[in-house]
Design an enzyme around this catalytic site. Structure first.
Site, PDB file in Angstrom:
ATOM      1  N   PHE A 101     -49.353  45.936 125.779  1.00  0.00           N
ATOM      2  CA  PHE A 101     -50.639  45.771 125.097  1.00  0.00           C
ATOM      3  C   PHE A 101     -51.077  44.318 125.038  1.00  0.00           C
ATOM      4  O   PHE A 101     -52.265  44.028 124.965  1.00  0.00           O
ATOM      5  CB  PHE A 101     -50.584  46.346 123.674  1.00  0.00           C
ATOM      6  CG  PHE A 101     -49.451  45.807 122.846  1.00  0.00           C
ATOM      7  CD1 PHE A 101     -48.186  46.361 122.929  1.00  0.00           C
ATOM      8  CD2 PHE A 101     -49.651  44.733 122.000  1.00  0.00           C
ATOM      9  CE1 PHE A 101     -47.137  45.852 122.185  1.00  0.00           C
ATOM     10  CE2 PHE A 101     -48.616  44.227 121.236  1.00  0.00           C
ATOM     11  CZ  PHE A 101     -47.351  44.781 121.341  1.00  0.00           C
ATOM     12  N   PHE A 135     -41.948  49.622 115.128  1.00  0.00           N
ATOM     13  CA  PHE A 135     -42.869  48.524 115.385  1.00  0.00           C
ATOM     14  C   PHE A 135     -42.535  47.994 116.775  1.00  0.00           C
ATOM     15  O   PHE A 135     -41.375  48.002 117.193  1.00  0.00           O
ATOM     16  CB  PHE A 135     -42.804  47.408 114.330  1.00  0.00           C
ATOM     17  CG  PHE A 135     -43.838  46.362 114.628  1.00  0.00           C
ATOM     18  CD1 PHE A 135     -45.173  46.642 114.441  1.00  0.00           C
ATOM     19  CD2 PHE A 135     -43.488  45.139 115.182  1.00  0.00           C
ATOM     20  CE1 PHE A 135     -46.156  45.724 114.805  1.00  0.00           C
ATOM     21  CE2 PHE A 135     -44.464  44.209 115.540  1.00  0.00           C
ATOM     22  CZ  PHE A 135     -45.799  44.510 115.346  1.00  0.00           C
ATOM     23  N   TYR A 170     -33.480  16.500 111.926  1.00  0.00           N
ATOM     24  CA  TYR A 170     -32.958  17.558 112.800  1.00  0.00           C
ATOM     25  C   TYR A 170     -32.054  18.488 111.995  1.00  0.00           C
ATOM     26  O   TYR A 170     -32.125  19.710 112.122  1.00  0.00           O
ATOM     27  CB  TYR A 170     -32.181  16.966 113.983  1.00  0.00           C
ATOM     28  CG  TYR A 170     -31.783  18.049 114.955  1.00  0.00           C
ATOM     29  CD1 TYR A 170     -32.622  18.383 116.019  1.00  0.00           C
ATOM     30  CD2 TYR A 170     -30.609  18.771 114.776  1.00  0.00           C
ATOM     31  CE1 TYR A 170     -32.294  19.411 116.881  1.00  0.00           C
ATOM     32  CE2 TYR A 170     -30.275  19.809 115.642  1.00  0.00           C
ATOM     33  CZ  TYR A 170     -31.120  20.120 116.695  1.00  0.00           C
ATOM     34  OH  TYR A 170     -30.798  21.141 117.541  1.00  0.00           O
TER      35      TYR A 170
HETATM   36  N1  F0G Z   1     -42.447  43.574 111.866  1.00  0.00           N
HETATM   37  C1  F0G Z   1     -43.683  43.974 111.545  1.00  0.00           C
HETATM   38  C2  F0G Z   1     -43.853  45.125 110.616  1.00  0.00           C
HETATM   39  C3  F0G Z   1     -44.794  43.328 112.092  1.00  0.00           C
HETATM   40  O1  F0G Z   1     -46.009  43.740 111.773  1.00  0.00           O
HETATM   41  C4  F0G Z   1     -44.592  42.258 112.990  1.00  0.00           C
HETATM   42  C5  F0G Z   1     -45.723  41.568 113.603  1.00  0.00           C
HETATM   43  C6  F0G Z   1     -43.279  41.859 113.285  1.00  0.00           C
HETATM   44  C7  F0G Z   1     -42.233  42.544 112.707  1.00  0.00           C
HETATM   45  C8  F0G Z   1     -42.993  40.746 114.241  1.00  0.00           C
HETATM   46  O2  F0G Z   1     -43.260  39.548 113.658  1.00  0.00           O
HETATM   47  O3  F0G Z   1     -45.136  38.624 115.038  1.00  0.00           O
HETATM   48  O4  F0G Z   1     -43.834  37.178 113.491  1.00  0.00           O
HETATM   49  O5  F0G Z   1     -42.814  37.996 115.567  1.00  0.00           O
HETATM   50  N2  F0G Z   1     -46.877  42.033 113.599  1.00  0.00           N
HETATM   51  C9  F0G Z   1     -48.076  41.388 114.117  1.00  0.00           C
HETATM   52  C10 F0G Z   1     -49.220  42.323 114.003  1.00  0.00           C
HETATM   53  C11 F0G Z   1     -47.926  40.791 115.464  1.00  0.00           C
HETATM   54  O6  F0G Z   1     -50.316  41.963 114.472  1.00  0.00           O
HETATM   55  O7  F0G Z   1     -49.080  43.403 113.439  1.00  0.00           O
HETATM   56  P1  F0G Z   1     -43.793  38.259 114.494  1.00  0.00           P
END
Ligand code: F0G
Length: 470
Positions: free
Chosen positions: A462, A137, A85
């Protein structure tokens, strides 16, 4: 720009192919489906590729997240998971790897990238703050908004034009950054967030030169610089290819330079770092580290596991090292470019230049008969699935969601379908099948109908939104 006249090149006659720097040890069998079955499946999924069971998918290009093939070394490391843990040996190994490869001093593990975004946003953003970034994003912006902040896009204009071939479309427009500071004041900007290999722009890199300028601006105004390092190795590869004076350097060296220019990072290790689950917040800032440790125990888990099993952290430590290997990244980006060139040669409109993790189809130009409020990219992704069982992802108006103030649909200039290539998973033949299907769908583009929501979730619509054909 001057072009060099073509010179006769004796060696050019010899085609030089490259191949992946690995061989296949274990395979996962795929199911093929009929067109009738796929029609029924996409209708049952509300024309949303996120809602398809993966059993009904032939080639899965939904995302590059958490879908990499791990190496034998990563699998072997998993057997050495220390499932304590508190104070798992794998945490300390991972922490040491992150310090060595990326250079950040403090590491807070999280279950994935958005867990780190949550800790960061909660720790630093106050209601009324503004967070500039090189394009949004989805999860990053939502966490900023949930913490009371407003995202401000400061990427260069070229990034919003799919046909513009600027080599560094991930660059920040310093004038936009400065205009924001003058308008709201530096005290309302808790940090600047720059992503490497900007996902929503098409996997486009930021240059070292531009990053240095952003660094200097942040230092001058005493504002923290945060790095979304989800695809940092791919960005470093493009710097090596495109930025003056970087050709002789290794991807690992360039990755380290990028990290050294920033104060804090959020990482979705499910992409570049080649694991199926995992992420972290890393920082050189002691106060942020303390705050994030306070939050991580509430939302993720103890600060030495943050929602991960010991074996996950073990695989991650190995994955980080493999991810910055030049041969690996050359083949990874090479495969994406291979698919992109097949489509380009067939006249399919795609985002230029070809990105690091995906080829993005320009749905506006493929489906000019559909207006953006009829969600052409969503419709195109559904049509591609029906044609061949290739699953792609919408990255346009559906992903952009609604403006939290006006409630109106955000209509981004980029209305794209993303063909995202998992790392080390598919072969060149899978890319050929994908390209043939995209070309076939484009040939019957006029028959593709627009979509409207039958169910629209309030947040990140989405993922679970449902549609019907108009
Ligand atoms: N930042 C970027 C640039 C990302 O592309 C993603 C996730 C995240 C943060 C978040 O990370 O999914 O581990 O919580 N992108 C995925 C995609 C979901 O399909 O582009 P996460």
């Amino acid at each position: 720009m001057t072009t060099t006249p073509a010179q006769p090149q004796p060696s050019a006659a010899r085609k030089k192919s490259w191949a992946e720097p690995f061989k296949i040890k274990s395979v996962e069998l795929l199911k093929t489906t009929t067109e009738d079955e796929r029609r029924a499946a996409i209708a049952a999924a509300g024309f949303n590729t996120f809602l398809l069971p993966s059993q009904d998918v032939y080639i899965d290009l939904l995302t590059d997240s958490g879908v990499s093939a791990m190496s034998d070394h990563q699998w072997a490391a998993m057997m050495l998971g220390d499932e304590a843990y508190a104070g798992s040996r794998n945490f300390y190994e991972m922490e040491a790897t992150i310090r060595e490869v990326y250079g950040y001093r403090h590491v807070v593990p999280t279950h994935q990238g958005r867990g780190a975004e949550h800790l960061l946003s909660r720790s630093l953003i106050k209601p009324g703050d503004y967070v500039p970034g090189n394009m949004y994003f989805t999860t990053t912006r939502l966490h900023q908004e949930l913490a009371g902040g407003t995202f401000v896009d400061v990427i260069i204009d070229e990034a919003h034009d799919p046909q513009n071939t600027h080599p560094f479309k991930g660059n920040v427009d310093l004038a936009k950054l400065e205009a924001l500071r003058r308008e709201v004041g530096a005290e309302k900007i808790p940090y600047v967030c720059i992503a490497t290999a900007v996902n929503m722009a098409g996997g486009q890199p930021i240059s070292l030169q531009n990053l240095r300028e952003v660094r200097d601006w942040c230092t001058e105004h005493d504002i923290m610089l945060v790095h979304d390092m989800t695809r940092v190795a791919e960005n470093a590869w493009f710097i090596k290819q495109r930025e003056e004076g970087q050709q002789h350097r290794s991807v690992a060296e360039i990755v380290r330079d990028i990290c050294d220019l920033t104060d804090t990072a959020t990482m979705s290790a499910k992409k570049d770092a080649l694991v199926n689950i995992g992420g972290f917040l890393a920082t050189n800032n002691d106060r942020l580290y303390d705050k994030a440790c306070g939050f991580v125990v509430v939302f993720e888990g103890l600060h030495t596991y943050g929602g991960l099993a010991g074996r996950d952290m073990a695989a991650l430590a190995v994955g980080i090292r493999e991810s910055v290997d030049d041969d690996h990244i050359a083949a990874r980006v090479g495969q994406v470019e291979y698919l992109g060139h097949l489509l380009e040669d067939a006249g399919v409109p795609i985002v230029q230049p070809i990105g690091g993790h995906a080829v993005f189809l320009d749905a506006r130009r493929i489906l000019p008969h559909l207006t953006q409020d009829h969600f052409p990219a969503q419709a195109l992704a559904a049509a591609l699935y029906v044609d061949s069982g290739v699953r792609a992802m919408e990255r346009g108006a559906v992903s952009a969601g609604r403006d939290p103030v006006t409630g109106e649909n955000r209509l981004p200039r980029l209305e794209l379908v993303r063909l995202t290539i998992p790392r080390r998973v598919y072969t060149q033949a899978h890319m050929d099948v994908t390209a043939e299907s995209v070309i076939a769908v484009m040939e019957q583009a006029e028959s593709i109908r627009g979509l409207r929501f039958t169910y629209e979730p309030e947040m990140l619509r989405f993922f679970m939104g449902r549609f019907e054909e108009i």
